[in-house]
Design a protein around this motif. Structure first.
Motif: not given
Length: 335
Positions: A10-16, A75-85
């Motif tokens: 559900l939540v994907q956090v990359r290099d935050l 920097a980085g990406s946070v995807s919640i439910g498929g949306t990069n917030v």
């Protein structure tokens, strides 16, 4: 509770990363950054509770706020439910807000003292829906029932409630828009010990009832053991270890996780006598000037030369267990 990992988190956090600039001198020039969160990555699966633990100042709460864009990450990406917030504009972010909510640490500070409970819980509904007053009030009563608050108290003000009741108001407000994901930022830290278990049990019941997904931030390791499915251990802005709860508490892999868990009180006297308490020497380095290699190298009892030079990456060393430590990269290389 969480059993098998679905294919899509559900939540994907990359290099935050979340850096706060440091300004100094008469001209207030930027002279550096406080690296509160320094490149972390993790997933949270639907219906799971991920515990985020570490000592004060390690960046736990900053992670929670950055995920929900209460802070603007560096920097980085946070995807919640498929949306990069992190890529959303103001209007698109506002429309996404109902999916993600937060329960704050201090219920006293997070509730408006001039608003009665019904207005506090109903505020997200007034802001994000076109419901009339009657429908909003019906939903407020429903939420009060769900969190165990008496409907008769709907017109009372926050100062008329105990700490535990105020936290229940905060939880009801977070649930108002039926979110998928809730960040619980030390939700029990400001409460009496007798009330803490009630609030944690309430969060678990609500998770089962509404299919919620939690990031549970805390420094109370015994409470995290009770509520979390997996646990991420943070140190100085980075994740040192991310493991399933039972594996971590039975056999922590990272030296910092080992030291942290050795401080958890053991109720069994026989086990308590046999357990070795690990006392770390020295102070935590400044996040404005972290060590060159591993962030933990200045205090680690198992430090090696490579630790002072090369920053270890978080890597899977056993099924489902990720560790950022050269002890394991050395073993992997040797194997």
């Amino acid at each position: 509770m969480f059993d098998a990992a679905p294919a899509q988190p559900l939540v994907q956090v990359r290099d935050l990363k979340m850096y706060f600039p440091i300004y100094s001198g008469v001209l207030r020039r930027k002279t550096g950054d406080v690296k509160a969160v320094d490149g972390i990555s993790f997933d949270i699966f639907k219906g799971e509770t991920l515990g985020l633990v570490g000592e004060s100042g390690c960046g736990k709460s900053t992670v929670g706020r950055a995920l929900l864009r209460l802070y603007e990450p560096t920097a980085g990406s946070v995807s919640i439910g498929g949306t990069n917030v992190l890529s959303l504009g103001d209007e698109a972010l506002r429309k996404t807000r109902p999916q993600m909510q937060m329960v704050f640490q201090d219920p006293q500070a997070s509730l408006n003292p001039r608003m009665p409970v019904a207005a506090i819980i109903g505020e997200p509904l007034r802001e994000h829906t076109d419901w009339d007053g009657q429908k909003i009030l019906a939903r407020v009563y429903e939420l009060m029932d769900a969190v165990g608050l008496n409907r008769k108290f709907a017109n009372r003000y926050p100062h008329e409630f105990s700490g535990g009741q105020r936290q229940r108001i905060g939880i009801a407000r977070a649930l108002a828009l039926k979110p998928k994901f809730i960040v619980c930022d030390e939700p029990i830290a400001a409460l009496d010990v007798s009330i803490q278990a009630q609030v944690v049990n309430l969060l678990e019941d609500l998770q089962d009832e509404f299919g919620l997904t939690y990031l549970f931030i805390s420094h109370d390791l015994s409470m995290v053991r009770h509520i979390a499915d997996r646990v991420a251990v943070m140190y100085l802005g980075r994740i040192a270890e991310l493991s399933p709860r039972d594996g971590l508490y039975a056999r922590p892999l990272h030296p910092y996780a080992e030291a942290l868990l050795s401080a958890v009180p053991e109720p069994d006297p026989a086990l308590a006598r046999s357990r070795q308490r690990i006392i770390l020497k020295g102070d935590v380095p400044s996040p404005a000037n972290p060590p060159k290699g591993c962030n933990f190298c200045t205090r680690c009892p198992k430090v090696m030369d490579i630790c002072r030079q090369v920053k270890p990456e978080l890597a899977e060393v056993e099924p489902g267990r990720l560790v950022a430590c050269h002890l394991y990269s050395e073993k992997t290389a040797a194997g």
